[in-house]
Motif scaffolding. Structure first.
Motif, PDB file in Angstrom:
ATOM      1  N   HIS A 211      47.628  30.700  27.918  1.00 29.59           N
ATOM      2  CA  HIS A 211      49.047  30.557  27.483  1.00 29.59           C
ATOM      3  C   HIS A 211      49.604  31.737  26.807  1.00 29.59           C
ATOM      4  O   HIS A 211      48.992  32.722  26.241  1.00 29.59           O
ATOM      5  CB  HIS A 211      49.188  29.617  26.113  1.00 29.59           C
ATOM      6  CG  HIS A 211      49.079  28.153  26.661  1.00 29.59           C
ATOM      7  ND1 HIS A 211      47.706  27.395  26.692  1.00 29.59           N
ATOM      8  CD2 HIS A 211      49.751  27.153  26.776  1.00 29.59           C
ATOM      9  CE1 HIS A 211      48.094  26.109  27.137  1.00 29.59           C
ATOM     10  NE2 HIS A 211      49.324  25.944  27.110  1.00 29.59           N
ATOM     11  N   GLU A 212      50.960  31.963  27.177  1.00 22.57           N
ATOM     12  CA  GLU A 212      51.735  33.144  26.606  1.00 22.57           C
ATOM     13  C   GLU A 212      52.614  32.699  25.598  1.00 22.57           C
ATOM     14  O   GLU A 212      53.028  31.612  25.702  1.00 22.57           O
ATOM     15  CB  GLU A 212      52.519  33.836  27.862  1.00 22.57           C
ATOM     16  CG  GLU A 212      51.660  34.823  28.708  1.00 22.57           C
ATOM     17  CD  GLU A 212      52.192  34.880  29.945  1.00 22.57           C
ATOM     18  OE1 GLU A 212      51.793  35.797  30.527  1.00 22.57           O
ATOM     19  OE2 GLU A 212      53.548  34.336  30.035  1.00 22.57           O
ATOM     20  N   PHE A 213      52.795  33.332  24.620  1.00 19.13           N
ATOM     21  CA  PHE A 213      53.693  33.127  23.557  1.00 19.13           C
ATOM     22  C   PHE A 213      55.086  34.017  23.959  1.00 19.13           C
ATOM     23  O   PHE A 213      54.906  35.161  23.710  1.00 19.13           O
ATOM     24  CB  PHE A 213      52.953  33.370  22.126  1.00 19.13           C
ATOM     25  CG  PHE A 213      52.210  32.340  21.927  1.00 19.13           C
ATOM     26  CD1 PHE A 213      50.796  32.382  22.554  1.00 19.13           C
ATOM     27  CD2 PHE A 213      52.329  31.313  20.916  1.00 19.13           C
ATOM     28  CE1 PHE A 213      49.759  31.441  22.232  1.00 19.13           C
ATOM     29  CE2 PHE A 213      51.539  30.185  20.894  1.00 19.13           C
ATOM     30  CZ  PHE A 213      50.133  30.285  21.419  1.00 19.13           C
ATOM     31  N   ILE A 434      60.265  37.282  26.015  1.00 21.28           N
ATOM     32  CA  ILE A 434      59.396  38.546  26.013  1.00 21.28           C
ATOM     33  C   ILE A 434      58.128  37.941  25.773  1.00 21.28           C
ATOM     34  O   ILE A 434      58.051  37.239  24.547  1.00 21.28           O
ATOM     35  CB  ILE A 434      60.182  39.206  24.555  1.00 21.28           C
ATOM     36  CG1 ILE A 434      61.680  39.542  24.874  1.00 21.28           C
ATOM     37  CG2 ILE A 434      59.372  40.611  24.455  1.00 21.28           C
ATOM     38  CD1 ILE A 434      62.489  40.159  23.577  1.00 21.28           C
ATOM     39  N   GLU A 435      57.393  38.567  26.266  1.00 26.29           N
ATOM     40  CA  GLU A 435      55.834  38.091  26.046  1.00 26.29           C
ATOM     41  C   GLU A 435      55.225  38.965  24.812  1.00 26.29           C
ATOM     42  O   GLU A 435      55.154  40.042  24.675  1.00 26.29           O
ATOM     43  CB  GLU A 435      55.025  38.234  27.287  1.00 26.29           C
ATOM     44  CG  GLU A 435      53.630  37.868  27.028  1.00 26.29           C
ATOM     45  CD  GLU A 435      52.504  38.689  28.224  1.00 26.29           C
ATOM     46  OE1 GLU A 435      53.118  38.569  29.104  1.00 26.29           O
ATOM     47  OE2 GLU A 435      51.487  38.988  27.542  1.00 26.29           O
ATOM     48  N   ILE A 436      54.916  38.166  23.859  1.00 19.67           N
ATOM     49  CA  ILE A 436      54.576  38.600  22.691  1.00 19.67           C
ATOM     50  C   ILE A 436      52.973  38.287  22.398  1.00 19.67           C
ATOM     51  O   ILE A 436      52.202  39.494  22.023  1.00 19.67           O
ATOM     52  CB  ILE A 436      55.187  38.236  21.394  1.00 19.67           C
ATOM     53  CG1 ILE A 436      56.761  38.455  21.350  1.00 19.67           C
ATOM     54  CG2 ILE A 436      54.401  38.545  20.215  1.00 19.67           C
ATOM     55  CD1 ILE A 436      57.181  39.814  21.149  1.00 19.67           C
ATOM     56  N   GLY A 437      52.407  37.351  22.945  1.00 14.18           N
ATOM     57  CA  GLY A 437      51.010  37.095  22.848  1.00 14.18           C
ATOM     58  C   GLY A 437      50.585  36.368  24.074  1.00 14.18           C
ATOM     59  O   GLY A 437      51.271  35.839  24.821  1.00 14.18           O
ATOM     60  N   HIS A 438      49.046  36.458  24.202  1.00 20.79           N
ATOM     61  CA  HIS A 438      48.593  35.791  25.591  1.00 20.79           C
ATOM     62  C   HIS A 438      47.208  35.500  24.956  1.00 20.79           C
ATOM     63  O   HIS A 438      46.413  36.520  24.590  1.00 20.79           O
ATOM     64  CB  HIS A 438      48.638  37.106  26.476  1.00 20.79           C
ATOM     65  CG  HIS A 438      48.265  36.368  27.865  1.00 20.79           C
ATOM     66  ND1 HIS A 438      48.326  37.073  29.084  1.00 20.79           N
ATOM     67  CD2 HIS A 438      47.854  35.136  28.245  1.00 20.79           C
ATOM     68  CE1 HIS A 438      48.163  36.330  29.937  1.00 20.79           C
ATOM     69  NE2 HIS A 438      47.733  35.002  29.671  1.00 20.79           N
ATOM     70  N   ILE A 439      46.872  34.157  25.026  1.00 17.68           N
ATOM     71  CA  ILE A 439      45.425  33.794  24.988  1.00 17.68           C
ATOM     72  C   ILE A 439      44.995  33.203  26.206  1.00 17.68           C
ATOM     73  O   ILE A 439      45.495  32.774  27.133  1.00 17.68           O
ATOM     74  CB  ILE A 439      45.651  32.537  23.558  1.00 17.68           C
ATOM     75  CG1 ILE A 439      46.278  31.568  24.001  1.00 17.68           C
ATOM     76  CG2 ILE A 439      45.937  33.260  22.442  1.00 17.68           C
ATOM     77  CD1 ILE A 439      46.073  30.203  23.074  1.00 17.68           C
TER      78      ILE A 439
HETATM   79 MG    MG Z   1      49.723  38.733  29.554  1.00 14.65          MG
END
Ligand code: MG
Ligand code: ATP
Length: 600
Positions: A211-213, A434-439
Motif C-alpha cells: 500500500h502507498e499512503f 503525493i506518495e508519502i509512505g509505502h508498506i
Molecule cells: Mg514506492
C-alpha cells in the motif's frame, strides 16, 4: 527564539526555480536553500519541522515494538551483487550513486537498505525464537533521480524512515503489515495531513500486499483511482477495473481495406466510421533483459485503451527466464529505426500477426516477436486491425487459426470512468496524490538471494519472510505545505509547525509594547509553548507579512489594545482575531494548541 538573532531571509518574489506552491513557499519563507540539483540545505525552521515529524514517526514506530537503529550509508557493492540489484540500480535505473574507494573497491551510497539489513539478519538470526523482529532507522538517503524536482518532493538526498521486519511465516508478516498500516495512518493523521491509503504496485515480486499512503494534492506526481464508496483505491500503476463495453463491430466478413493516412486510432475510426473499441490496436515495445537480450514485444489491446507500462514491465520480468535472463533492464516504445528492424515497418498499420521476418537475425536480438494480448481484445468479434502493409487495415477480423490469439496478460491501464470490479454501478474517479509512505510485503526475495535463513519449530532451515516500510520524512514536510497554504504563505498544521506562536512587537520604540512582548515571550516558554519573538527593527507591516509567510499557527501582537491591558491574538488558518487580557493569553493559547494537536 528571537527573530533578531535568527538567520532568516524571506523573499517577496517567487523564485524562478520553483514550480509548485509548496516549493516556492519553502524557499520564500527561508526554510530551504538550493545547493545543487535535488540538493537542499534544511535551514533552522525546516529542521524543527523535520524533527517534529520524526518524533511523531518514532512514537508510532516504537509503539508497535519496532526498534530504532542506524545502518551505514556506505554500502559495499558485493551486497548489491548478491541481491542482483547492483546492475539494475547502477545501469538500468541508474539511481544508485556508485563510488570507488582507494583500494578500487566499489561502493554505493544507500538509496534503500534491504541488502544491508538482510546481511545483518543473516548473521544474527538463527532461530524462530528470535522472530518476529522489526528494525527501523531515520536517515538521509541518496538517489540519483532522473528528474529531481519540486524541491524536497523529489530530491537526490532526502530523509526517510525505513523499517524492515523479519518473520517465520506469512501470517506473522501480515500481522506486522497490518500494524504498520495503522501506524502509517496515525503518522499522517497526527501530522495533520489528508491522505488515502491505496493499493500499490509491488513490482515483479508480486505477493499479496503493498500500500502507498498518498497525500491528495494537485501537484502530486501519482494518479490515484478510487470509488466514491471508499472501498476501492489504487495507484493507477496497479489499478484494476472493468473497461466500458466495446461497441459491436458492424463488419460481417474479413476484408482488407485501403486506409490512407489512418495511422492513428482517431483517424482510422473516423475513416471507417467505427468505434475505437472495435479496433484491436497493435503497440510495439522493446525490452532489454539483464543479459543484454533485446526482445520486441508486440501487444494487442483495444483501440480505446492504453497500455500500463508498469504492468507490462512486471509481466516481462516474469518471462525473463524464457530469455535466460533474471530481470528486465529497460522497456521502451520500440525504435522502429533500430538495427533490429530488417526492413521498413508499416508503422500505424501493424497487426498481431506481423511476421517475424521484420526482425533482423543479429546477435542479442530475439528472432521472434513476443506476442501479448490484453484481456480487452479477447472477446472482440469482426474487429479492425492492421494489415501489416502501409495504408491498409483488415476489417472483420477474428481470432482463430489464421490469426492466433497471443498470450493474454492484464496490461491495460485503468482509467477514470471505468467500472469498479467490486461493484459495477460505481465508476472510478481520479485524483492526484503525493506518495508519502509505502508498506510492502517483501516475502523471501532478499533472504533467498542473500541466504538469510533460520531454523523453524520443526527444525527445518527456511528463508526469513520479510516486510519493508518507508516514509519520506522530508517529502512529508513539504507535502504538508502543499496541502495547507494561502496567497500569503504557509499554514502549518499545529503539530508540525516550527514554532507554535509568534509574538510581534509592532514598534520597538514603544517601551510598553516591548515590555509586554518580552513578558509574554517568557511566560509562553515557561508554559512549554514554542514561541518566536519578532523583535527585529523592521516596520510592523514587514513583520506581519513574514509571520504569515512563515505560517506560524498563532500570532500575538502587542499593539494598540495594550492601553486596555489587552493584546491581539490572531489565528493563521482563518485569520480570526480577538483581543485578550494579558493574563489570559498563555492559558488560551495553551488550550488552542492542545486542542489542535489532540484533534489529529
Ligand atoms: Mg514506492
Ligand atoms: P517514487 O515512486 O516517488 O519515486 P519510491 O517508490 O521510489 O518513490 P520508496 O522506495 O517506496 O519510494 O521510498 C519510500 C518513501 O521515500 C516514498 O514513499 C517517498 O515518501 C520517499 N521518497 C522516495 N524517493 C524520494 C525522493 N527522491 N525525494 C524525497 N522523498 C522520496
Amino acid at each position: 527564539m528571537r527573530l533578531s538573532q535568527m538567520l532568516l531571509v524571506t523573499l517577496r518574489e517567487d523564485p524562478a526555480e520553483a514550480e509548485i506552491p509548496s516549493h516556492k513557499l519553502l524557499l520564500r519563507a527561508g526554510y530551504i536553500r538550493r545547493i545543487g540539483s535535488g540538493i537542499y540545505a534544511y535551514l533552522p525552521l525546516l529542521w524543527r519541522v523535520l524533527k517534529k515529524v520524526t518524533q511523531i514517526v518514532r512514537e508510532e514506530m516504537d509503539a508497535t515494538g519496532a526498534q530504532e537503529c542506524l545502518l551505514p550509508q556506505l554500502q559495499p557493492a558485493e551486497l548489491w551483487q548478491e541481491s542482483g540489484r547492483w546492475d539494475t540500480y547502477t545501469k538500468a535505473e541508474g539511481i544508485l550513486f556508485a563510488l570507488g574507494d582507494r583500494q578500487g573497491r566499489e561502493l554505493g551510497l544507500g538509496p534503500t537498505h534491504e541488502e544491508v539489513i538482510t546481511a545483518v539478519a543473516r548473521d544474527m538470526i538463527r532461530s524462530y525464537r528470535q522472530l518476529p523482529v522489526h528494525l527501523y532507522q531515520v536517515q538521509t538517503k541518496f538517489r540519483d533521480e532522473i528528474r529531481p524536482r519540486f524541491g524536497l518532493m523529489r530530491g537526490r538526498e532526502f530523509i526517510m524512515k525505513d523499517g524492515y521486519s523479519f518473520h517465520a511465516d506469512t501470517d506473522s508478516l501480515k500481522r506486522t503489515y497490518q500494524e504498520m498500516y495503522q501506524a502509517y495512518s496515525n503518522i499522517l493523521r497526527r501530522c495533520g495531513l489528508t491522505f488515502r491509503a491505496v493499493e500499490a504496485d509491488s513490482g515483479a515480486i508480486g505477493g499479496s500486499g503493498s500500500h502507498e499512503f498518498m497525500v491528495l494534492a494537485d501537484a502530486g506526481e501519482d494518479e490515484v483511482l478510487y470509488t466514491e464508496d471508499g472501498t476501492y483505491a489504487a495507484n493507477v500503476e496497479k489499478a484494476i477495473a472493468l473497461p466500458p463495453d466495446a461497441v459491436p463491430s458492424t463488419y460481417t466478413e474479413r476484408q482488407v481495406l485501403e486506409t490512407p493516412n489512418a495511422n492513428t486510432i482517431e483517424r482510422l475510426a473516423d475513416q471507417l466510421r467505427c468505434a475505437p473499441s472495435a479496433i484491436a490496436k497493435t503497440v510495439l515495445y522493446q525490452a532489454t533483459f539483464d543479459n543484454g537480450q533485446l526482445v520486441l514485444v508486440l501487444i494487442s489491446i483495444r483501440g480505446d485503451q492504453a497500455v500500463n507500462e508498469v504492468k507490462l514491465n512486471n509481466a516481462l520480468v516474469k518471462l525473463a527466464d524464457r530469455y535466460d535472463a533474471k530481470t528486465l533492464l529497460s522497456l521502451e516504445v520500440a525504435d522502429t529505426g533500430g538495427t533490429w528492424a530488417a526492413k521498413d515497418l508499416p508503422v500505424g498499420y501493424l497487426g498481431p500477426d506481423l511476421p517475424d521476418s521484420f526482425i533482423n537475425a543479429i546477435a542479442k536480438v530475439s528472432p521472434k516477436f513476443l506476442r501479448l494480448a490484453d484481456q480487452t481484445v479477447t472477446d472482440l468479434k469482426n474487429f479492425v486491425t492492421g494489415a501489416n502493409a502501409p495504408q491498409q487495415h483488415v476489417v472483420g477480423a477474428n481470432w482463430g487459426e489464421a490469426l492466433p490469439l497471443p498470450t493474454v496478460v492484464d496490461i491495460r491501464k485503468a482509467q477514470a470512468g471505468d467500472r469498479a470490479v467490486h461493484d459495477q454501478a460505481q465508476l472510478l474517479q481520479s485524483a492526484r496524490g503525493i506518495e508519502i509512505g509505502h508498506i510492502f510485503q517483501l516475502g523471501t526475495k532478499y533472504s533467498k538471494a542473500l541466504g538469510a535463513t533460520f531454523t523453524n519449530e520443526q527444525g527445518e532451515e527456511m528463508p526469513l519472510v520479510m516486510g519493508c516500510y518507508g516514509v519520506g520524512v522530508s517529502r512529508l514536510a513539504q507535502a504538508a505545505v502543499e496541502q495547507s497554504y494561502d496567497k500569503d504563505g504557509i499554514i502549518w498544521p499545529v503539530a508540525i509547525a516550527p514554532y507554535q506562536v509568534v509574538v510581534v512587537i509592532p514598534n520597538l520604540n514603544e517601551t510598553a509594547q516591548v515590555e509586554a512582548a518580552e513578558q509574554l515571550y517568557q511566560d509562553l516558554q515557561a508554559a512549554g509553548i514554542e514561541a518566536l519573538l519578532d523583535d527585529r527593527n523592521e516596520r510592523a507591516g514587514v513583520k506581519f507579512k513574514d509571520a504569515e509567510l512563515i505560517g506560524i499557527p498563532f500570532r500575538v501582537v502587542t499593539g494598540r489594545s495594550l492601553a486596555q491591558g489587552k493584546v491581539e491574538v490572531v489565528k493563521r488558518r482563518d485569520r480570526s482575531s480577538l483581543d485578550l487580557p494579558l493574563a489570559e493569553v498563555v492559558p488560551t493559547l495553551k488550550a488552542w494548541i492542545d486542542e489542535a494537536i489532540q484533534a489529529t
